[in-house]
Design an enzyme around this catalytic site. Structure first.
Site, PDB file in Angstrom:
ATOM      1  N   GLY A  16     -10.736  30.128  14.974  1.00  0.00           N
ATOM      2  CA  GLY A  16      -9.671  29.167  14.702  1.00  0.00           C
ATOM      3  C   GLY A  16     -10.139  28.163  13.666  1.00  0.00           C
ATOM      4  N   CYS A  17      -9.557  27.007  13.689  1.00  0.00           N
ATOM      5  CA  CYS A  17      -9.887  25.964  12.721  1.00  0.00           C
ATOM      6  C   CYS A  17     -11.378  25.654  12.736  1.00  0.00           C
ATOM      7  CB  CYS A  17      -9.096  24.697  13.046  1.00  0.00           C
ATOM      8  SG  CYS A  17      -9.518  23.306  11.984  1.00  0.00           S
ATOM      9  N   PHE A  18     -12.001  25.681  11.578  1.00  0.00           N
ATOM     10  CA  PHE A  18     -13.439  25.448  11.531  1.00  0.00           C
ATOM     11  C   PHE A  18     -13.826  24.026  11.901  1.00  0.00           C
ATOM     12  CE2 PHE A  18     -12.948  25.969   6.605  1.00  0.00           C
ATOM     13  CZ  PHE A  18     -12.259  24.769   6.474  1.00  0.00           C
ATOM     14  N   TRP A  19     -12.917  23.063  11.773  1.00  0.00           N
ATOM     15  CA  TRP A  19     -13.241  21.700  12.192  1.00  0.00           C
ATOM     16  C   TRP A  19     -13.606  21.671  13.678  1.00  0.00           C
ATOM     17  CZ3 TRP A  19      -8.208  18.963  10.170  1.00  0.00           C
ATOM     18  CH2 TRP A  19      -8.203  18.952   8.771  1.00  0.00           C
ATOM     19  N   CYS A  20     -12.842  22.430  14.474  1.00  0.00           N
ATOM     20  CA  CYS A  20     -13.054  22.444  15.924  1.00  0.00           C
ATOM     21  C   CYS A  20     -14.353  23.156  16.282  1.00  0.00           C
ATOM     22  CB  CYS A  20     -11.894  23.149  16.618  1.00  0.00           C
ATOM     23  SG  CYS A  20     -10.290  22.388  16.313  1.00  0.00           S
TER      24      CYS A  20
END
Length: 183
Positions: A16-20
């Site tokens: 999923g989102c790499f920030w997470c």
């Protein structure tokens, strides 16, 4: 006689989102470096905007460098499977598109073997009610994300997406993997 220390290993994960994903792995003992980027697409050196169109085929990933003397590949992957949903194709929560697919991009045959073993064990145990769709492939066409994506959660903890999506994943990691947290 003692053996030589193990060399650091690199594995690339799309959850999923790499920030997470980055927000979790920067807190893991034995993880030496975490870099947000894109991998396993067709084009070279894509930008975030390019990847978001879906036309490049890249996945949003984190490239992890870890010390196998402190954390095993299995433990790295156990965390991975707790902090994202490996049963949704091209989707994590409200984020949809091929760039959000579940993927393990290995750099050694041993990592590939561990990934396949962990997935088989989870499938056999019924951990998930749906089939696991995580792809397991050699890492290819990796490119780091732009600087503003690096350490995004640490620099923007009050940003809406970070509060709603990343913070709960970090909390889940802290609750589930107390023994693997950095001091």
């Amino acid at each position: 006689m003692t053996g030589s220390p193990q060399s650091p290993q690199t594995i690339t994960l799309g959850g999923g989102c790499f920030w997470c994903t980055e927000a979790v792995y920067v807190q893991v003992r034995g993880v030496l470096d975490v870099e947000s980027g894109f991998s396993n697409g067709q084009s070279q050196n894509p930008s975030y905007e390019d990847v978001c169109t879906g036309a490049t085929g890249h996945n949003e990933v984190v490239k992890l460098v870890y010390d196998p003397a402190q954390i095993s590949t299995r433990e790295v992957l156990e965390i991975f499977f707790v902090i994202h949903d490996p049963t949704t194709l091209n989707r994590q929560g409200n984020d949809t598109g091929t760039q959000y697919r579940s993927g393990i991009y290995f750099s050694t045959p041993e990592q590939q073997a561990v990934a396949k073993e962990v997935i088989a064990e989870m499938a056999a145990s019924g951990t998930y009610s749906q089939a696991i769709v995580t792809e397991v492939l050699p890492v290819s066409n990796y490119w780091p994300a732009e600087d503003y994506h690096q350490d995004f959660f640490a620099r923007n903890p009050d940003q809406g997406y970070c509060m709603a999506v990343a913070a709960p994943k970090v909390a889940k990691f802290r609750k589930t993997f107390v023994r693997l947290q950095k001091d």
